[in-house]
Design a protein around this motif. Sequence first.
Motif, PDB file in Angstrom:
ATOM      1  N   PHE A   1      -3.211  22.995  -7.407  1.00 58.63           N
ATOM      2  CA  PHE A   1      -4.113  23.339  -6.304  1.00 58.63           C
ATOM      3  C   PHE A   1      -4.058  22.359  -5.130  1.00 58.63           C
ATOM      4  O   PHE A   1      -4.726  22.581  -4.117  1.00 58.63           O
ATOM      5  CB  PHE A   1      -5.562  23.438  -6.810  1.00 58.63           C
ATOM      6  N   THR A   2      -3.265  21.307  -5.217  1.00 58.66           N
ATOM      7  CA  THR A   2      -3.188  20.350  -4.118  1.00 58.66           C
ATOM      8  C   THR A   2      -1.783  19.786  -4.020  1.00 58.66           C
ATOM      9  O   THR A   2      -1.012  19.845  -4.987  1.00 58.66           O
ATOM     10  CB  THR A   2      -4.219  19.209  -4.294  1.00 58.66           C
ATOM     11  N   LYS A   3      -1.459  19.243  -2.837  1.00 59.36           N
ATOM     12  CA  LYS A   3      -0.115  18.707  -2.633  1.00 59.36           C
ATOM     13  C   LYS A   3      -0.162  17.637  -1.553  1.00 59.36           C
ATOM     14  O   LYS A   3      -0.984  17.689  -0.628  1.00 59.36           O
ATOM     15  CB  LYS A   3       0.844  19.815  -2.208  1.00 59.36           C
ATOM     16  N   PRO A   4       0.729  16.637  -1.646  1.00 59.47           N
ATOM     17  CA  PRO A   4       0.823  15.655  -0.565  1.00 59.47           C
ATOM     18  C   PRO A   4       1.568  16.263   0.614  1.00 59.47           C
ATOM     19  O   PRO A   4       2.590  16.931   0.432  1.00 59.47           O
ATOM     20  CB  PRO A   4       1.614  14.505  -1.196  1.00 59.47           C
ATOM     21  N   VAL A   5       1.047  16.048   1.816  1.00 58.40           N
ATOM     22  CA  VAL A   5       1.710  16.572   3.013  1.00 58.40           C
ATOM     23  C   VAL A   5       2.397  15.458   3.804  1.00 58.40           C
ATOM     24  O   VAL A   5       3.133  15.732   4.751  1.00 58.40           O
ATOM     25  CB  VAL A   5       0.711  17.335   3.913  1.00 58.40           C
ATOM     26  N   ASN A   6       2.141  14.218   3.441  1.00 57.09           N
ATOM     27  CA  ASN A   6       2.873  13.094   3.998  1.00 57.09           C
ATOM     28  C   ASN A   6       2.709  11.908   3.063  1.00 57.09           C
ATOM     29  O   ASN A   6       1.901  11.946   2.130  1.00 57.09           O
ATOM     30  CB  ASN A   6       2.420  12.746   5.427  1.00 57.09           C
TER      31      ASN A   6
ATOM     32  N   LEU B   1       0.826  -1.209   0.000  1.00 54.65           N
ATOM     33  CA  LEU B   1       0.000   0.000   0.000  1.00 54.65           C
ATOM     34  C   LEU B   1       0.856   1.253   0.000  1.00 54.65           C
ATOM     35  O   LEU B   1       1.785   1.384   0.802  1.00 54.65           O
ATOM     36  CB  LEU B   1      -0.910   0.018   1.234  1.00 54.65           C
ATOM     37  N   ALA B   2       0.505   2.169  -0.900  1.00 54.73           N
ATOM     38  CA  ALA B   2       1.048   3.530  -0.870  1.00 54.73           C
ATOM     39  C   ALA B   2      -0.072   4.438  -0.367  1.00 54.73           C
ATOM     40  O   ALA B   2      -1.173   4.432  -0.921  1.00 54.73           O
ATOM     41  CB  ALA B   2       1.498   3.967  -2.265  1.00 54.73           C
ATOM     42  N   VAL B   3       0.197   5.176   0.698  1.00 54.44           N
ATOM     43  CA  VAL B   3      -0.819   6.067   1.267  1.00 54.44           C
ATOM     44  C   VAL B   3      -0.233   7.467   1.387  1.00 54.44           C
ATOM     45  O   VAL B   3       0.899   7.657   1.842  1.00 54.44           O
ATOM     46  CB  VAL B   3      -1.316   5.536   2.631  1.00 54.44           C
ATOM     47  N   GLN B   4      -1.006   8.456   0.947  1.00 52.00           N
ATOM     48  CA  GLN B   4      -0.597   9.853   1.023  1.00 52.00           C
ATOM     49  C   GLN B   4      -1.802  10.699   1.432  1.00 52.00           C
ATOM     50  O   GLN B   4      -2.927  10.458   0.980  1.00 52.00           O
ATOM     51  CB  GLN B   4      -0.108  10.366  -0.336  1.00 52.00           C
ATOM     52  N   GLN B   5      -1.549  11.689   2.258  1.00 54.71           N
ATOM     53  CA  GLN B   5      -2.590  12.669   2.589  1.00 54.71           C
ATOM     54  C   GLN B   5      -2.347  13.919   1.749  1.00 54.71           C
ATOM     55  O   GLN B   5      -1.293  14.544   1.841  1.00 54.71           O
ATOM     56  CB  GLN B   5      -2.545  13.023   4.077  1.00 54.71           C
ATOM     57  N   TRP B   6      -3.335  14.262   0.909  1.00 52.43           N
ATOM     58  CA  TRP B   6      -3.241  15.423   0.046  1.00 52.43           C
ATOM     59  C   TRP B   6      -4.085  16.568   0.620  1.00 52.43           C
ATOM     60  O   TRP B   6      -5.228  16.359   1.045  1.00 52.43           O
ATOM     61  CB  TRP B   6      -3.724  15.083  -1.365  1.00 52.43           C
ATOM     62  N   LEU B   7      -3.511  17.765   0.618  1.00 53.99           N
ATOM     63  CA  LEU B   7      -4.182  18.967   1.128  1.00 53.99           C
ATOM     64  C   LEU B   7      -4.574  19.853  -0.044  1.00 53.99           C
ATOM     65  O   LEU B   7      -3.718  20.278  -0.824  1.00 53.99           O
ATOM     66  CB  LEU B   7      -3.250  19.720   2.079  1.00 53.99           C
ATOM     67  N   HIS B   8      -5.870  20.131  -0.171  1.00 58.28           N
ATOM     68  CA  HIS B   8      -6.374  20.949  -1.276  1.00 58.28           C
ATOM     69  C   HIS B   8      -6.357  22.436  -0.917  1.00 58.28           C
ATOM     70  O   HIS B   8      -6.677  22.812   0.224  1.00 58.28           O
ATOM     71  CB  HIS B   8      -7.814  20.569  -1.622  1.00 58.28           C
TER      72      HIS B   8
END
Length: 294
Positions: A268-273, A163-170
Motif C-alpha cells: 500500500f505504500t512506496k518510496p518516491v525518492n 542519514l538515509a531519507v526517503q519520501q513514502w507515498l501511501h
Amino acid sequence: MNQMQAGILAPVPENARFISFQLADSISLETTLRAVQAHADGERAVVGIGLTVVEALGQHIPGLTAGPRIDGSLVDIPCQPIALWLWLRGPSRGELLHQERHWVDMLTPCFTRMQSIESFCYDNGRDLTGYEDGTENPEGEEAIAVASVTAPAADALVGSSYLAVQQWLHDFKTFDAMTDAEQDNTFGRHRISNEEFDEAPESAHVKRTEQEAPTPEAHVLRRSMPWSAGNRAGLVFTAFGHSLEAFEVLLTRMSGAHDGIIDGLFAFTKPVNGAYVWCPGMRNGQLDLRALGL
C-alpha cells in the motif's frame, strides 16, 4: 568535544519542513557553506551535506554515496541525489515558512531548492495509518552510539551522522480496503496496543526490519514524520546512523533482495525518492565542516 546536532536526538517536533537543494554555482560554494556553518544551530535546523557538495570541494566522506542502490531488489527503490538537506523544526507552520524563506535567500544562487515537504506530528508519533513509528528506537547513550560517529574515527567526523531519507507515498484506498487483521499482519503489530505478534508473517514489517536479526545487528535511529500535500500523503522516513550500512541491510531485507520476501508495506505504500547525506557534528556552537576542508 564534538556533539551531534541536537535536533537529531530530540523528539520529533509538532511541525517540520524537509527541504532539499541542488548545487547550482560551485564558485560561491565555500562562501555559502561558511554562512550555513554560522547560521545553523543543529536544533531548529538540522543540516545534511550530499555527495555532490563533498566532491565539488574535492573532499571525501568515508562511506557516503548519493543514495540507495540495492542489488537484486524486487521493488523500485528510487534514488534522487541531493546536494544540501534541511530539516526545519518548529512549533508552527507560519514560523517554518519564514525560516524556509530566510534559508532559501541565504543559499541563493549557490543552491536551488529542489523540494520542500511539509510534515507534522500525528497522534503522538504515529504514521498516518495509525501505527506507531520507531517503536524500537534506541534512547540515551545508546541512541548516540547508534546514530553518530565516535572515536577512533578522524576528529573531524566525530559527532557526525549519516542519514538515509526517503519520501513514502501511501495508497489509502488500498490500505482502507484491508481488514483490520490484514493491516495488523502487514505491520506485525496490533494497531491499538502496539503489541508485536509472537508469530508475525515473514513479510510483516517487524520481521523485515528486525534490527537484531542480521549479523552484525542493524540498528538505526528513526525520526520519521507524516507529510501531506493536497490529497497526497505518506511518511518522510529518516534513519540516522554512524554509517549507512545498517540502513542498507534493512532495506535489502525489505526489498526482497535478501531472501525473496518483500515487506508487506509495499502492498500500500512506496518510496518516491531517496537520498543519503552526511550531517556534520557541532563544534564550539557551529557546524564542524573541517572534513570538507572548511
